[in-house]
Design a protein around this motif. Structure first.
Motif, PDB file in Angstrom:
ATOM      1  N   ILE A 119     -34.832  16.156 -52.087  1.00 28.69           N
ATOM      2  CA  ILE A 119     -34.790  16.503 -53.432  1.00 28.69           C
ATOM      3  C   ILE A 119     -35.666  17.826 -53.750  1.00 28.69           C
ATOM      4  O   ILE A 119     -35.231  18.854 -54.347  1.00 28.69           O
ATOM      5  CB  ILE A 119     -35.024  15.245 -54.381  1.00 28.69           C
ATOM      6  CG1 ILE A 119     -33.914  14.384 -54.115  1.00 28.69           C
ATOM      7  CG2 ILE A 119     -35.112  15.815 -55.809  1.00 28.69           C
ATOM      8  CD1 ILE A 119     -34.225  13.026 -55.110  1.00 28.69           C
ATOM      9  N   CYS A 120     -36.779  17.895 -53.096  1.00 33.07           N
ATOM     10  CA  CYS A 120     -37.682  18.821 -53.290  1.00 33.07           C
ATOM     11  C   CYS A 120     -37.259  19.855 -52.641  1.00 33.07           C
ATOM     12  O   CYS A 120     -37.358  21.295 -53.376  1.00 33.07           O
ATOM     13  CB  CYS A 120     -39.213  18.372 -53.020  1.00 33.07           C
ATOM     14  SG  CYS A 120     -40.088  17.196 -53.940  1.00 33.07           S
ATOM     15  N   LEU A 121     -36.664  19.880 -51.562  1.00 34.95           N
ATOM     16  CA  LEU A 121     -36.058  20.997 -50.852  1.00 34.95           C
ATOM     17  C   LEU A 121     -34.877  21.645 -51.648  1.00 34.95           C
ATOM     18  O   LEU A 121     -34.816  22.851 -51.564  1.00 34.95           O
ATOM     19  CB  LEU A 121     -35.681  20.568 -49.548  1.00 34.95           C
ATOM     20  CG  LEU A 121     -35.025  21.739 -48.480  1.00 34.95           C
ATOM     21  CD1 LEU A 121     -36.144  22.536 -48.112  1.00 34.95           C
ATOM     22  CD2 LEU A 121     -34.283  21.009 -47.181  1.00 34.95           C
ATOM     23  N   CYS A 122     -34.027  20.830 -52.059  1.00 33.04           N
ATOM     24  CA  CYS A 122     -32.855  21.356 -53.059  1.00 33.04           C
ATOM     25  C   CYS A 122     -33.379  21.917 -54.139  1.00 33.04           C
ATOM     26  O   CYS A 122     -32.969  23.043 -54.551  1.00 33.04           O
ATOM     27  CB  CYS A 122     -32.012  20.177 -53.424  1.00 33.04           C
ATOM     28  SG  CYS A 122     -31.036  19.512 -51.953  1.00 33.04           S
ATOM     29  N   LEU A 123     -34.477  21.360 -54.874  1.00 32.99           N
ATOM     30  CA  LEU A 123     -34.951  22.110 -55.973  1.00 32.99           C
ATOM     31  C   LEU A 123     -35.538  23.445 -55.689  1.00 32.99           C
ATOM     32  O   LEU A 123     -35.319  24.442 -56.415  1.00 32.99           O
ATOM     33  CB  LEU A 123     -35.945  21.314 -56.729  1.00 32.99           C
ATOM     34  CG  LEU A 123     -35.509  19.801 -57.328  1.00 32.99           C
ATOM     35  CD1 LEU A 123     -36.692  19.146 -57.991  1.00 32.99           C
ATOM     36  CD2 LEU A 123     -34.584  20.377 -58.728  1.00 32.99           C
ATOM     37  N   TYR A 124     -36.198  23.568 -54.525  1.00 35.71           N
ATOM     38  CA  TYR A 124     -36.924  24.692 -54.089  1.00 35.71           C
ATOM     39  C   TYR A 124     -35.837  25.684 -53.716  1.00 35.71           C
ATOM     40  O   TYR A 124     -35.839  27.031 -54.222  1.00 35.71           O
ATOM     41  CB  TYR A 124     -37.783  24.520 -52.799  1.00 35.71           C
ATOM     42  CG  TYR A 124     -38.286  25.686 -52.191  1.00 35.71           C
ATOM     43  CD1 TYR A 124     -39.473  26.626 -52.661  1.00 35.71           C
ATOM     44  CD2 TYR A 124     -37.824  26.164 -51.009  1.00 35.71           C
ATOM     45  CE1 TYR A 124     -39.862  27.551 -52.160  1.00 35.71           C
ATOM     46  CE2 TYR A 124     -38.084  27.344 -50.492  1.00 35.71           C
ATOM     47  CZ  TYR A 124     -39.256  28.016 -51.020  1.00 35.71           C
ATOM     48  OH  TYR A 124     -39.667  29.083 -50.189  1.00 35.71           O
ATOM     49  N   LEU A 125     -35.118  25.468 -53.178  1.00 37.56           N
ATOM     50  CA  LEU A 125     -33.864  26.361 -52.653  1.00 37.56           C
ATOM     51  C   LEU A 125     -33.027  26.869 -53.898  1.00 37.56           C
ATOM     52  O   LEU A 125     -32.596  27.814 -54.134  1.00 37.56           O
ATOM     53  CB  LEU A 125     -32.860  25.464 -51.627  1.00 37.56           C
ATOM     54  CG  LEU A 125     -33.269  25.385 -50.348  1.00 37.56           C
ATOM     55  CD1 LEU A 125     -32.286  24.727 -49.412  1.00 37.56           C
ATOM     56  CD2 LEU A 125     -33.548  26.687 -49.800  1.00 37.56           C
ATOM     57  N   VAL A 126     -32.574  25.808 -55.039  1.00 32.17           N
ATOM     58  CA  VAL A 126     -32.181  26.468 -56.238  1.00 32.17           C
ATOM     59  C   VAL A 126     -32.982  27.562 -56.827  1.00 32.17           C
ATOM     60  O   VAL A 126     -32.561  28.273 -57.416  1.00 32.17           O
ATOM     61  CB  VAL A 126     -31.644  25.201 -57.104  1.00 32.17           C
ATOM     62  CG1 VAL A 126     -31.399  25.669 -58.465  1.00 32.17           C
ATOM     63  CG2 VAL A 126     -30.790  24.469 -56.598  1.00 32.17           C
ATOM     64  N   VAL A 127     -34.421  27.176 -56.719  1.00 30.91           N
ATOM     65  CA  VAL A 127     -35.100  28.012 -57.764  1.00 30.91           C
ATOM     66  C   VAL A 127     -35.100  29.591 -56.843  1.00 30.91           C
ATOM     67  O   VAL A 127     -35.054  30.409 -57.413  1.00 30.91           O
ATOM     68  CB  VAL A 127     -36.805  27.298 -57.724  1.00 30.91           C
ATOM     69  CG1 VAL A 127     -37.771  28.630 -58.145  1.00 30.91           C
ATOM     70  CG2 VAL A 127     -36.738  26.425 -58.843  1.00 30.91           C
ATOM     71  N   MET A 128     -35.192  29.385 -55.661  1.00 30.22           N
ATOM     72  CA  MET A 128     -35.397  30.856 -54.764  1.00 30.22           C
ATOM     73  C   MET A 128     -33.932  31.283 -54.908  1.00 30.22           C
ATOM     74  O   MET A 128     -33.838  32.677 -54.977  1.00 30.22           O
ATOM     75  CB  MET A 128     -35.399  30.333 -53.326  1.00 30.22           C
ATOM     76  CG  MET A 128     -36.922  29.901 -53.013  1.00 30.22           C
ATOM     77  SD  MET A 128     -38.302  30.791 -53.891  1.00 30.22           S
ATOM     78  CE  MET A 128     -38.082  32.309 -52.837  1.00 30.22           C
ATOM     79  N   LEU A 129     -32.626  30.481 -55.130  1.00 28.48           N
ATOM     80  CA  LEU A 129     -31.510  31.274 -55.299  1.00 28.48           C
ATOM     81  C   LEU A 129     -31.442  31.902 -56.570  1.00 28.48           C
ATOM     82  O   LEU A 129     -31.201  33.150 -56.508  1.00 28.48           O
ATOM     83  CB  LEU A 129     -30.409  30.087 -55.151  1.00 28.48           C
ATOM     84  CG  LEU A 129     -28.953  30.707 -55.783  1.00 28.48           C
ATOM     85  CD1 LEU A 129     -28.348  31.448 -54.468  1.00 28.48           C
ATOM     86  CD2 LEU A 129     -28.182  29.552 -56.234  1.00 28.48           C
TER      87      LEU A 129
END
Length: 72
Positions: A12-22
């Motif tokens: 979940i943290c990885l997905c949130l990080y990737l969405v923010v970076m996107l």
């Protein structure tokens, strides 16, 4: 139980990080496009002004040549 919770939290943290970076890189890309378009338009305007000034200079030099011929 703890292992699956840890994996799920990490994902979940990885997905949130990737969405923010996107969204971050998408915003940077839009700013870069706007900057590129502004610079392109600015260069086009500058080229037009330079052409106009070149024409004025050529006319002025032609007028100077005519006046020089009349004086001589």
């Amino acid at each position: 139980m703890f292992g699956s919770w840890l994996v799920l939290t990490t994902l979940i943290c990885l997905c949130l990080y990737l969405v923010v970076m996107l969204f971050y890189y998408k915003t940077l890309l839009n700013k870069e496009r706007i900057s590129k378009d502004f610079i392109k338009n600015n260069l086009d305007d500058t080229e037009v002004i330079i052409r106009k000034l070149q024409v004025q200079l050529q006319r002025s030099l032609g007028n100077i040549d005519i006046l020089t011929d009349e004086v001589s």
